[in-house]
Design an enzyme around this catalytic site. Sequence first.
Site, PDB file in Angstrom:
ATOM      1  CB  SER A  93      -6.841  -6.711  -2.612  1.00  0.00           C
ATOM      2  OG  SER A  93      -6.652  -6.887  -1.225  1.00  0.00           O
TER       3      SER A  93
ATOM      4  CE1 TYR B 247     -10.898 -10.078  -2.299  1.00  0.00           C
ATOM      5  CE2 TYR B 247      -9.079 -10.023  -0.720  1.00  0.00           C
ATOM      6  CZ  TYR B 247      -9.968  -9.362  -1.553  1.00  0.00           C
ATOM      7  OH  TYR B 247      -9.928  -7.988  -1.642  1.00  0.00           O
TER       8      TYR B 247
END
Length: 329
Positions: free
Chosen positions: A158, A183
């Site tokens: 991502s 994350y």
Amino acid sequence: MTTAQHKIGSGFDLRSSADDVLDGIDLTGKLAIVTGGYSGLGLETTRALTKAGARVVVPARRRSVAEEAVAGVDGVEVDELDLGDLDSVRAFAARFLASDRTIDILIDNAGIMACPETRVGPGWEAQFATNHLGHFALVNRLWPALAPGGARVVSVSSAGHHYSDIRWDDPHWRQGYDKWQAYGQAKTANVLFAVQLDALGKDSGVRAFSLHPGGILTPLQRHLPKEEMVERGWIDENGTPLNPAGFKTPEQGAATQVWAATSPQLSGMGGVYCEDCDISDPAPADGERVGVRDYAVDPVSAARLWALSAELTGVNAFARSPRHDRAGR
């Protein structure tokens, strides 16, 4: 640092769909494994691959939910897998290897994002454990089944990797947990994993890629309160996207991972980070969250993370140590 991170002019873009990139590609007789291939981008990936002729195995933590989601999709089988549980990873891999089948495409798609501080296994931070360590163990255990001379492993990362490098001194966030930086670390790990797997596997003809699928509103946002998504400008108070043009559809979001898994344009290549159905350029120096950060494709860091991951999981298909065999059992 020299890098292969430069656009190749694929002819596709951010609005291309998974079906677009598979146009003219026949996957008949191919077998793919798509973790989380029953929800969001994973489900669209499963649908696209089966439409092109592939058979798809969908390992799922919620097996009954997965079976219901893919009930209308031909060519799919569902099995149980919890990436946060290494015993579950071992059991799934053993079942698959016992079937004596060959894997042509392995897409590490499943993941969690910005969850509250959660511990799994021996106290590991859940995002690093699920998004990275679980997939690391899975790929290493399935290594004997990956088709030599043609298999591709795709690690879904991502743009979130821009949030954080690997916290080498505290990868499990035992001090000062931040859900977005955690994350980010997990997504950086996804990129580094592909870099090192490609370096280790290319002599066998197994190539690895990582990617940013784009901004898409999917169940991945399940841990985010509505108030936070409103504050970020993603949705209004009614849950309606505020900038639809800024988000991809799930079909468009699945395109880059399908392109990385199948495109003949990537023949002979590997270890690169992709976005918008092309190889990405390096990130600009101004901090804009586009492209890929140097730290995420650094081969020294990739090898270091591989060693750490092998130590934590006890699995390494490429180990020369007598503690491991080729299958990492």
